[in-house]
Write a protein that holds these residues in place. Structure first.
Motif, PDB file in Angstrom:
ATOM      1  N   TYR A  57      -3.160  -8.762  -5.474  1.00 30.88           N
ATOM      2  CA  TYR A  57      -4.222  -9.754  -5.555  1.00 30.88           C
ATOM      3  C   TYR A  57      -5.550  -9.182  -6.037  1.00 30.88           C
ATOM      4  CZ  TYR A  57      -0.776 -12.533  -3.028  1.00 30.88           C
ATOM      5  OH  TYR A  57       0.369 -13.177  -2.647  1.00 30.88           O
ATOM      6  N   MET A  60      -5.366  -9.252  -9.748  1.00 42.03           N
ATOM      7  CA  MET A  60      -5.558 -10.599 -10.280  1.00 42.03           C
ATOM      8  C   MET A  60      -7.038 -10.950 -10.337  1.00 42.03           C
ATOM      9  SD  MET A  60      -2.357 -12.375  -8.243  1.00 42.03           S
ATOM     10  CE  MET A  60      -2.926 -14.051  -8.486  1.00 42.03           C
ATOM     11  N   GLY A  68      -8.065 -15.853 -11.696  1.00 43.52           N
ATOM     12  CA  GLY A  68      -7.421 -14.871 -10.836  1.00 43.52           C
ATOM     13  C   GLY A  68      -7.903 -14.951  -9.406  1.00 43.52           C
ATOM     14  N   LEU A  71      -6.275 -18.064  -7.834  1.00 39.09           N
ATOM     15  CA  LEU A  71      -4.858 -17.826  -7.527  1.00 39.09           C
ATOM     16  C   LEU A  71      -4.703 -16.896  -6.329  1.00 39.09           C
ATOM     17  CD1 LEU A  71      -3.431 -17.340 -11.148  1.00 39.09           C
ATOM     18  CD2 LEU A  71      -2.967 -19.269  -9.614  1.00 39.09           C
ATOM     19  N   ALA A  72      -5.504 -15.830  -6.288  1.00 39.21           N
ATOM     20  CA  ALA A  72      -5.411 -14.869  -5.191  1.00 39.21           C
ATOM     21  C   ALA A  72      -5.802 -15.508  -3.862  1.00 39.21           C
ATOM     22  CB  ALA A  72      -6.285 -13.656  -5.477  1.00 39.21           C
ATOM     23  N   ASP A  75      -2.978 -17.742  -2.771  1.00 37.47           N
ATOM     24  CA  ASP A  75      -1.845 -16.953  -2.288  1.00 37.47           C
ATOM     25  C   ASP A  75      -2.133 -16.370  -0.908  1.00 37.47           C
ATOM     26  OD1 ASP A  75      -0.376 -17.464  -4.537  1.00 37.47           O
ATOM     27  OD2 ASP A  75      -0.874 -15.584  -5.546  1.00 37.47           O
ATOM     28  N   ASP A 116       5.937 -19.608  -7.383  1.00 33.68           N
ATOM     29  CA  ASP A 116       4.616 -19.651  -8.023  1.00 33.68           C
ATOM     30  C   ASP A 116       4.222 -18.283  -8.567  1.00 33.68           C
ATOM     31  OD1 ASP A 116       4.099 -22.331  -7.730  1.00 33.68           O
ATOM     32  OD2 ASP A 116       2.785 -22.119  -5.989  1.00 33.68           O
ATOM     33  N   GLU A 117       4.506 -17.234  -7.799  1.00 27.15           N
ATOM     34  CA  GLU A 117       4.177 -15.885  -8.262  1.00 27.15           C
ATOM     35  C   GLU A 117       4.948 -15.533  -9.526  1.00 27.15           C
ATOM     36  OE1 GLU A 117       2.918 -13.632  -4.118  1.00 27.15           O
ATOM     37  OE2 GLU A 117       4.954 -13.390  -4.886  1.00 27.15           O
ATOM     38  N   LYS A 120       3.728 -18.440 -12.352  1.00 27.89           N
ATOM     39  CA  LYS A 120       2.313 -18.571 -12.708  1.00 27.89           C
ATOM     40  C   LYS A 120       1.557 -17.238 -12.661  1.00 27.89           C
ATOM     41  CE  LYS A 120       2.094 -23.256 -10.726  1.00 27.89           C
ATOM     42  NZ  LYS A 120       1.444 -24.094  -9.672  1.00 27.89           N
ATOM     43  N   ASP A 121       1.574 -16.576 -11.506  1.00 28.39           N
ATOM     44  CA  ASP A 121       0.681 -15.433 -11.286  1.00 28.39           C
ATOM     45  C   ASP A 121       1.025 -14.223 -12.146  1.00 28.39           C
ATOM     46  OD1 ASP A 121      -0.040 -17.218  -9.351  1.00 28.39           O
ATOM     47  OD2 ASP A 121       0.317 -15.897  -7.643  1.00 28.39           O
ATOM     48  N   LEU A 125      -0.797 -12.057 -15.176  1.00 27.58           N
ATOM     49  CA  LEU A 125      -1.353 -10.744 -14.863  1.00 27.58           C
ATOM     50  C   LEU A 125      -0.789  -9.639 -15.751  1.00 27.58           C
ATOM     51  CD1 LEU A 125      -3.099  -8.927 -13.075  1.00 27.58           C
ATOM     52  CD2 LEU A 125      -1.164  -8.787 -11.470  1.00 27.58           C
TER      53      LEU A 125
END
Length: 213
Positions: A57, A60, A68, A71-72, A75, A116-117, A120-121, A125
């Motif tokens: 994270y 990100m 980022g 998103l972090a 999460d 999702d990770e 998306k994430d 990244l």
């Protein structure tokens, strides 16, 4: 050397395998096996969550700007709920309806979070940091998992540097506790590892077939 995406996905697959083993034990009414696989599952989930918060994270937030950080933060909120579930689970008895319901609820949330990770994430990244940095991050993630708590600690702040410091301070106590906790037998783990060789959950395809977002 694996990339960060590969390291994270490998962990996700392990969670699903351990949960499947737990469900099989539940279906045949084997309470002792349920307890062993639940311990293996929670051990993996707790270390995975804190490892991401320490390594993934912050990357990100550093490389993906406002997106980022959003998103972090999202999460981390989902991780906090999982940690609270893990903490509550330790007060319940394996084999009880409450225990099974909580594990089911936790894994439903984790499936969505993990997808999702993967969708998306990490696809955002990895190009931002490049392949070499991705491989280094994967190494850091794997090393960090060896040092972080093996039980959920919702009272620990989930942002660095407090996460790093308090998480590492908690680790020796947790590892000592785990010496006295039951885990799957060597034979059971060998069987699970064989099954893992053939697992490959496709997050995007699964999300699409379910009509989700």
């Amino acid at each position: 050397m694996s990339t960060l995406f590969e390291a994270i996905k490998e962990d996700h697959e392990e969670m699903y395998e351990y949960h499947d083993q737990y469900k099989r034990a539940h279906e045949r009414g084997d309470v002792e096996a349920q307890a062993r696989w639940a311990r293996q599952l929670t051990w993996e989930v707790a270390r995975h969550a804190v490892g991401e918060e320490i390594v993934v994270y912050p990357l990100m937030e550093k490389h993906l700007g406002d997106k980022g950080r959003q998103l972090a933060d999202h999460d981390r909120e989902e991780h906090m709920q999982v940690k609270q579930d893990l903490y509550k689970l330790e007060s319940l008895h394996p084999g009880s309806p409450e225990y099974h319901e909580l594990i089911t609820k936790m894994m439903t949330s984790l499936h969505h979070h993990n997808d999702d990770e993967e969708i998306k994430d990490l696809p955002l990244l990895e190009p931002a940091i490049g392949q070499d940095a991705s491989k280094q991050a994967a190494l850091s993630f794997k090393k960090t998992k060896k040092l972080v708590p093996t039980r959920g600690h919702p009272s620990i702040p989930n942002k660095p540097p407090a996460e790093t410091l308090l998480g590492f301070l908690e680790a020796p106590i947790d590892k000592i506790k785990d010496w006295f906790a039951t885990f799957p037998t060597e034979g059971e783990m060998k069987e699970a590892k064989e099954e893992l060789k053939h697992r490959d959950h496709d997050a995007a395809a699964g999300r699409a077939s379910a009509g989700g977002h």
